[in-house]
Design a protein around this motif. Structure first.
Motif, PDB file in Angstrom:
ATOM      1  N   ALA A 166       0.342   5.351  -1.776  1.00  0.00           N
ATOM      2  CA  ALA A 166      -0.892   6.031  -1.495  1.00  0.00           C
ATOM      3  C   ALA A 166      -1.262   6.567  -2.754  1.00  0.00           C
ATOM      4  O   ALA A 166      -2.487   6.346  -2.961  1.00  0.00           O
ATOM      5  CB  ALA A 166      -0.608   7.422  -0.758  1.00  0.00           C
ATOM      6  N   ALA A 167      -0.442   6.808  -3.881  1.00  0.00           N
ATOM      7  CA  ALA A 167      -0.897   7.036  -5.083  1.00  0.00           C
ATOM      8  C   ALA A 167      -1.438   5.844  -5.898  1.00  0.00           C
ATOM      9  O   ALA A 167      -2.376   6.248  -6.484  1.00  0.00           O
ATOM     10  CB  ALA A 167       0.335   7.775  -5.791  1.00  0.00           C
ATOM     11  N   LYS A 169      -3.010   3.239  -4.320  1.00  0.00           N
ATOM     12  CA  LYS A 169      -4.001   2.965  -3.907  1.00  0.00           C
ATOM     13  C   LYS A 169      -5.126   3.906  -4.146  1.00  0.00           C
ATOM     14  O   LYS A 169      -6.401   3.615  -4.543  1.00  0.00           O
ATOM     15  CB  LYS A 169      -4.003   3.216  -2.202  1.00  0.00           C
ATOM     16  CG  LYS A 169      -3.211   1.700  -1.730  1.00  0.00           C
ATOM     17  CD  LYS A 169      -3.051   2.004  -0.293  1.00  0.00           C
ATOM     18  CE  LYS A 169      -2.427   0.766   0.362  1.00  0.00           C
ATOM     19  NZ  LYS A 169      -2.176   0.951   1.928  1.00  0.00           N
ATOM     20  N   SER A 170      -4.730   5.123  -4.343  1.00  0.00           N
ATOM     21  CA  SER A 170      -5.625   6.085  -5.001  1.00  0.00           C
ATOM     22  C   SER A 170      -6.088   6.045  -6.324  1.00  0.00           C
ATOM     23  O   SER A 170      -7.210   6.114  -6.670  1.00  0.00           O
ATOM     24  CB  SER A 170      -5.320   7.449  -4.697  1.00  0.00           C
ATOM     25  OG  SER A 170      -6.028   8.561  -5.359  1.00  0.00           O
ATOM     26  N   GLN A 171      -4.980   5.488  -7.368  1.00  0.00           N
ATOM     27  CA  GLN A 171      -5.372   5.241  -8.633  1.00  0.00           C
ATOM     28  C   GLN A 171      -6.232   3.929  -8.656  1.00  0.00           C
ATOM     29  O   GLN A 171      -7.239   3.959  -9.537  1.00  0.00           O
ATOM     30  CB  GLN A 171      -4.045   4.854  -9.223  1.00  0.00           C
ATOM     31  CG  GLN A 171      -4.268   4.447 -10.593  1.00  0.00           C
ATOM     32  CD  GLN A 171      -3.112   4.098 -11.483  1.00  0.00           C
ATOM     33  OE1 GLN A 171      -1.818   4.572 -10.722  1.00  0.00           O
ATOM     34  NE2 GLN A 171      -3.028   3.999 -12.600  1.00  0.00           N
ATOM     35  N   LEU A 173      -8.817   3.177  -6.403  1.00  0.00           N
ATOM     36  CA  LEU A 173     -10.026   3.605  -6.124  1.00  0.00           C
ATOM     37  C   LEU A 173     -10.747   4.681  -6.797  1.00  0.00           C
ATOM     38  O   LEU A 173     -11.895   4.416  -7.165  1.00  0.00           O
ATOM     39  CB  LEU A 173      -9.752   4.205  -4.796  1.00  0.00           C
ATOM     40  CG  LEU A 173      -9.558   3.172  -3.400  1.00  0.00           C
ATOM     41  CD1 LEU A 173      -9.452   3.824  -2.058  1.00  0.00           C
ATOM     42  CD2 LEU A 173     -10.449   2.008  -3.222  1.00  0.00           C
ATOM     43  N   LYS A 174      -9.911   5.517  -7.642  1.00  0.00           N
ATOM     44  CA  LYS A 174     -10.254   6.563  -8.342  1.00  0.00           C
ATOM     45  C   LYS A 174      -9.794   6.481  -9.475  1.00  0.00           C
ATOM     46  O   LYS A 174      -9.196   7.410 -10.341  1.00  0.00           O
ATOM     47  CB  LYS A 174     -10.046   7.833  -7.927  1.00  0.00           C
ATOM     48  CG  LYS A 174     -10.392   7.986  -6.281  1.00  0.00           C
ATOM     49  CD  LYS A 174     -10.332   9.314  -5.980  1.00  0.00           C
ATOM     50  CE  LYS A 174     -10.886   9.554  -4.434  1.00  0.00           C
ATOM     51  NZ  LYS A 174     -10.204  10.822  -3.694  1.00  0.00           N
ATOM     52  N   SER A 175      -9.778   5.308 -10.286  1.00  0.00           N
ATOM     53  CA  SER A 175      -9.203   5.031 -11.713  1.00  0.00           C
ATOM     54  C   SER A 175      -9.905   5.699 -12.842  1.00  0.00           C
ATOM     55  O   SER A 175      -9.384   5.924 -13.808  1.00  0.00           O
ATOM     56  CB  SER A 175      -9.111   3.351 -11.928  1.00  0.00           C
ATOM     57  OG  SER A 175     -10.463   2.934 -11.857  1.00  0.00           O
ATOM     58  N   SER A 182      -2.383  10.232 -12.217  1.00  0.00           N
ATOM     59  CA  SER A 182      -2.034   9.497 -11.138  1.00  0.00           C
ATOM     60  C   SER A 182      -0.812   8.379 -11.508  1.00  0.00           C
ATOM     61  O   SER A 182       0.106   8.322 -11.077  1.00  0.00           O
ATOM     62  CB  SER A 182      -3.138   8.583 -10.583  1.00  0.00           C
ATOM     63  OG  SER A 182      -4.108   9.164 -10.075  1.00  0.00           O
TER      64      SER A 182
END
Length: 374
Positions: A166-167, A169-171, A173-175, A182
């Motif tokens: 999850a981290a 994927k979040s990184q 999307l929100k790099s 992250s």
């Protein structure tokens, strides 16, 4: 709750005492990693039956059984207090796995690995005597300690794996929001996940098929998810040539630990046979990684060789397709695996060549026993 320095002092005390016990028993605990052999050839016990009929043998006609290949069991003098102390350390350290401090988590995993290796060595070389009525069988101690430690180990492994994916994927999307935060969280997860995989591997090493139900129910699906994540990441950069770097990235460290775990499972005879039905699905996901350079490519090759040693038919068709040869037009004619495909010097040339090496390795194996009960 105790402060972190106090807990680390306790763990360090356990570490020192276990090292003393391990050295007194001759257990190698320094730099232990789950079995990463480059190849594995299954045992052929029927070959021992024809030894008395060899004409070039000096013991021709001697019917005395040959025990030279059997491992000599050493007489281990262990007291009930020492055995109880090792089990006490395992019980205490299983609670520290859930501690929020990364240093405490990693240190407790290392101590548990050492304790299980000591119990495995004792179980392998222990010979019960008449005076040992009060000493429990070390194998039963291993099974009991795995049952007690497994809920904490499996729950942390599942939670951290889901958190890591999850981290990441979040990184992606929100790099642009908080990349440093992250990356830091993911680094901690990678370190602890690698240590947990090593601990699970050592548990499997000392208990054999006893761990299969736990691996199948709690570990395998999580490992498949991690492998699927790495495969997705690899597919995003399939057109780019990955340059060699002597320093592994943290993601490569986790992927290497994952391959080491898979290789260790299939290198264990009983455990590998129980995991044989999963070879086609897991092996097909590992094949693309053989195109990577050192050390990931070598680790992937080692895993596939271990799988082929268990069942060389499960990956035969995918390897043929990967090698560029395809299914033969005449199945009863031997495939020419010596033919090297250059593919015009494209990046996938290494993938094809290593697939051909695996096909050659499959052909070199002795005939396997059919009808294995999975």
């Amino acid at each position: 709750s105790q402060p972190v320095p106090a807990i680390l002092d306790i763990i360090e005390f356990y570490n020192v005492t276990l090292r003393y016990i391990s050295r007194s028993f001759g257990v190698e605990c320094e730099g232990i990693k789950f079995n990463l052999a480059t190849s594995r050839v299954p045992d052929e016990p029927w070959l021992d039956l024809i030894k008395p009929f060899k004409k070039d043998s000096f013991n021709y006609g001697d019917q005395t059984p040959d025990t030279s290949r059997e491992e000599a069991k050493l007489s281990i003098d262990i007291s009930k207090a020492e055995l109880d102390y090792v089990t006490l350390v395992l019980s205490r350290c299983s609670f520290f796995i859930s501690h929020p401090s990364l240093l405490v988590q990693v240190s407790s995993c290392q101590v548990q690995k050492m304790a299980f290796l000591i119990l495995g060595h004792i179980s392998k070389n222990f010979t019960p005597n008449d005076d040992d009525d009060m000493l429990e069988n070390p194998s039963n101690v291993i099974f009991r300690q795995i049952s007690e430690s497994w809920p904490a180990v499996s729950s942390r492994f599942k939670a951290l794996s889901n958190q890591f994916v999850a981290a990441q994927k979040s990184q992606t999307l929100k790099s642009c929001v908080a990349p440093k935060l992250s990356q830091s969280d993911g680094s901690s997860d990678i370190i602890f996940l690698s240590r947990l995989l090593e601990l699970i591997g050592v548990m499997s090493l000392v208990s054999g098929s006893f761990m299969w139900s736990r691996i199948q129910g709690d570990v395998w699906s999580t490992c498949s998810s991690l492998l699927g994540f790495f495969l997705t990441e690899k597919s995003k950069t399939v057109d780019a040539v990955k340059s060699y770097s002597p320093i592994m990235s943290q993601k490569d460290v986790l992927l290497s630990s994952l391959f080491t775990f898979f290789n260790g499972v299939f290198n264990l005879q009983e455990l590998g046979q129980k995991a044989a039905p999963l070879i086609s699905s897991i092996g097909s996901m590992i094949i693309p990684f053989i195109a990577d350079k050192a050390p990931i490519g070598e680790h992937a090759m080692a895993v596939l060789e271990s799988m082929i040693s268990i069942d060389n038919d499960a990956l035969f068709r995918p390897l043929l397709a990967t090698s560029g040869q395809g299914p033969p037009s005449y199945p009863f004619i031997q495939i020419d695996n010596s033919r090297k495909i250059t593919n015009g010097g494209q990046p996938f040339c290494l993938l094809q060549l290593r697939a051909q090496e695996l096909l050659l390795f499959s052909d070199s194996l002795p005939e396997q026993i059919a009808g294995i009960d999975y």
